[in-house]
Design a protein around this motif. Sequence first.
Motif, PDB file in Angstrom:
ATOM      1  N   PRO A 109       0.816  -1.211   0.000  1.00 15.96           N
ATOM      2  CA  PRO A 109       0.000   0.000   0.000  1.00 15.96           C
ATOM      3  C   PRO A 109       0.851   1.264   0.000  1.00 15.96           C
ATOM      4  O   PRO A 109       1.985   1.274   0.478  1.00 15.96           O
ATOM      5  N   LYS A 110       0.266   2.301  -0.566  1.00 16.96           N
ATOM      6  CA  LYS A 110       0.915   3.598  -0.719  1.00 16.96           C
ATOM      7  C   LYS A 110       1.627   4.066   0.554  1.00 16.96           C
ATOM      8  O   LYS A 110       2.786   4.453   0.509  1.00 16.96           O
ATOM      9  N   THR A 111       0.935   4.002   1.695  1.00 12.53           N
ATOM     10  CA  THR A 111       1.525   4.544   2.927  1.00 12.53           C
ATOM     11  C   THR A 111       2.791   3.795   3.313  1.00 12.53           C
ATOM     12  O   THR A 111       3.779   4.392   3.732  1.00 12.53           O
ATOM     13  N   VAL A 112       2.761   2.470   3.150  1.00 17.15           N
ATOM     14  CA  VAL A 112       3.933   1.673   3.522  1.00 17.15           C
ATOM     15  C   VAL A 112       5.076   1.949   2.545  1.00 17.15           C
ATOM     16  O   VAL A 112       6.233   2.095   2.932  1.00 17.15           O
ATOM     17  N   LEU A 113       4.724   2.044   1.281  1.00 18.97           N
ATOM     18  CA  LEU A 113       5.740   2.325   0.273  1.00 18.97           C
ATOM     19  C   LEU A 113       6.393   3.684   0.551  1.00 18.97           C
ATOM     20  O   LEU A 113       7.610   3.832   0.505  1.00 18.97           O
TER      21      LEU A 113
END
Lengths: 623, 234
Positions: A109-113
């Motif tokens: 997911p975007k936030t983790v990336l």
Amino acid sequence: MDQSLLPNIYDFISHTYPFSKLDPLEKDAVTTAVKISYHSTQDELCDETLAGAGLFMIRTGAAEEVNRDGSLRAKLSVGDTFGYTQIEKEGRSDYKVTFPENTLLYLIPKTVLQFVISRSKTVGDYFNSNEWVRLRSSHSYSDEEQGLGGFASMKVGECCRRPLPVLTLESTIRQAAQAITSAHGYLAVIADQGALKGVVTKSDLAARAIAAGLPYSERASRIMTPGVISIDAQKPLYQALDLMVMHNLRCIPVTENGAPAGYITPSQMLQNSTLSSVYLLHDIRSAPDLKTLVKLSGRTRGIFRGMVGANMQPRSIQRMMSRIADVFSQVLIAKAAAELGPAPCGWAWFAAGSLARTELQFLSDQDSGIVTERETTKEEDQYFAALADRVCHELDECGYPLCEGNYMASNPKWRQSYSSWARSYDEWIACNSEEAILSSMVFLDIRHLYGDEFLVNKLRDHLRSTVSKNSRFLATLCTIGTKAAPPLGTFRQFVLTNDGRNTPYLDIKKQGVNLVIALARLYGLQSGSTATETLSRLKDAVAAGALREEDFRELSEAFTFLNSVRFAHQLAAMDQGQKLTNTIVPSELSQFERNHLRDAFRIIAKQQQAARVRFASGMGILR
Amino acid sequence: MIKFFDPLARLQAKARASGRESGVPEDLRSLFDTPLPKSSDSVFDCKIISLDFETTGMNFQKDAVISEGYAEIRSRTVDFSTAFHSLIKYDGPVNPGAAVVNQLTPELTEHGLDPKEALTELLKRLAGGVVITHCGIIEMTFIKKTLGLPDRSVLPAVFLDTMRFEQALDPVNAARPGALQLSAVRRRRGLPDYEGHNALADAVATAELFLAQVQAGFGKKKPALGALYKMAHA
């Protein structure tokens, strides 16, 4: 969560670049945030399911990226990723993703990336939405900081052999022999109260002890060479070379803070590729005959191998290969000229094509021409014909194959006076037919090699000033240069061309490198650059305002990456005793290379498109 | 009357009844009243949990649960942020064979959670949801046994079994010996090889298989829960 609980996902992520570069904690963070989805051939990801979602990785199956106009953007298989250019988008995505077969996807997911990107520059660069930043992240060349002078900054201590046995004035010959043998060395030094008194080498043992019949119990100092010439480990390597040349030494003791530490010989220095090429250039220049030159030409492979192995920039490697070819040509021309006697008039020999661009590589053939200061008579031309014929064939023997298109000085067509060369250029440029330009393309890149440099430079200036004023010619050159499109990328064992066909090989020269060369030539000629090298032409175009800095970065990264892939694969072929080619079987490409090749191809396609728009105005005059 | 033929309505009724039986611990009774999803609900609108236990063996009388793996499927996606893995305390004798398979040593399991507390907590999460297992009889039975529920109790969740799905989807291949093992089924469905035998990896592997099976059986359509339930209980 313990990573061992999810070995499959953890393993897959750990082995997928760039996540393989993360530390274990960061890998954990990524692994535990993954979302898994499964898609059949009827599914597609588009707009809100793609934009802003994160990074998708293909675990099994395959996917296709399709542009909004319906054209294929990329075809992806296991280990490939997509979605990162869409991370900052909302609602509408630039492309959609369909699945030619059932596919299991991992989504980071975007936030983790974003978290990982903020922690790791490698990952950040890799997922930069600019292709050129991603390409730049693919390399760190050993000579990037210091230019070709890598050798100059290398220290003696970095390549000397250790240890250096130290004897006293009381040591016997036998002890000296034992010390040298147990150190697997070549020499020992004799020191007294910290001062070096002399050197005993293996050959001293043979010549001065054994041959002279000295007893082994005799003092070694009797056979030593007094007056030690040594070098400090901190000194640059070339100083060691200087000492060897000046004092005719084959071996020099190396000291650290005054204490004996090791020794250095030419063979250790030769392991440094740049130096071996310096040696080679020297040897070529002093070669007595063709036979010696042919023998020397065999060393270029070792130099190439050393430079690729030392991870030098492709540009430095090509320059060195070109430099070697320059010297071969110059030596052969000089020898021929010396034997044929004085030329009937002023003249010059110039390189064309890849050698003129200083972009020679193993598979390049010869391209050359002769320019004379005035028209020559038939008899006078006999001189140049004999010279060129001899030089071209001797170069062939030295590993530079004859040009199939016969673009060589041995062809009377390419032996002309300055004024007739200038007229030829004028004709090619004015008639503006694709055939005429194609048949003379190789002479759009020329560089002086021998003789009157002024003649060649004048010719180049003539070409430059004529071309840059002729936008119609540039438009035609653009049409020719952008006719071949790069592939979209590789998909499994195939290369995917932009018309959706699969081919079994990637021709990295025709489908990649040459396309950048053509663009650079176009911009270089347009901006009146006198450079012939691709990267210099692009740089000059930026300085002239014909190209944006960003375009330069894109093209130069693509060019550099393509060449590095080409050289790496040629080196591998060389090591396996295979024939060198410009074709690569996709199965031999690493995941890393595949991903970056796709970026390089995308850059080229984009820049071709931009060039067509920029140079099309030249065509407008005709319409 | 129509309701009576709706298998999920019957399941709901049976679960409610199970909660009133004697022998059910008081603190669990209310869980059996949790509303279940309806037959007509789209399965991906339900709370879906993939569950796997590792046990000391297959003898329900003697053996015990030693770990649990849990992952939810949300918006048709296995969401790792919901996943967890817990070791469960076990004091009994360890069957060496099972320990090798599970790589769980007595030292590990003695620091685990209290079995009753862990499974009570788990049942609270499962109640009212759809639970995916591969050969779910093991999980259901061990939950009941550990919590002291009667054998005939019906748990307040919709259990779906990927093993049963496979038999319905591909009866010919499924009939072969060994063909219903999770790794064998996954291989036939084109899913990546995996080294299983920890509860979380198996729960995730089962969840992936479930997604693949739903695609195979229903394509892009969103199947209703009732249709899946019938498939798994045919």
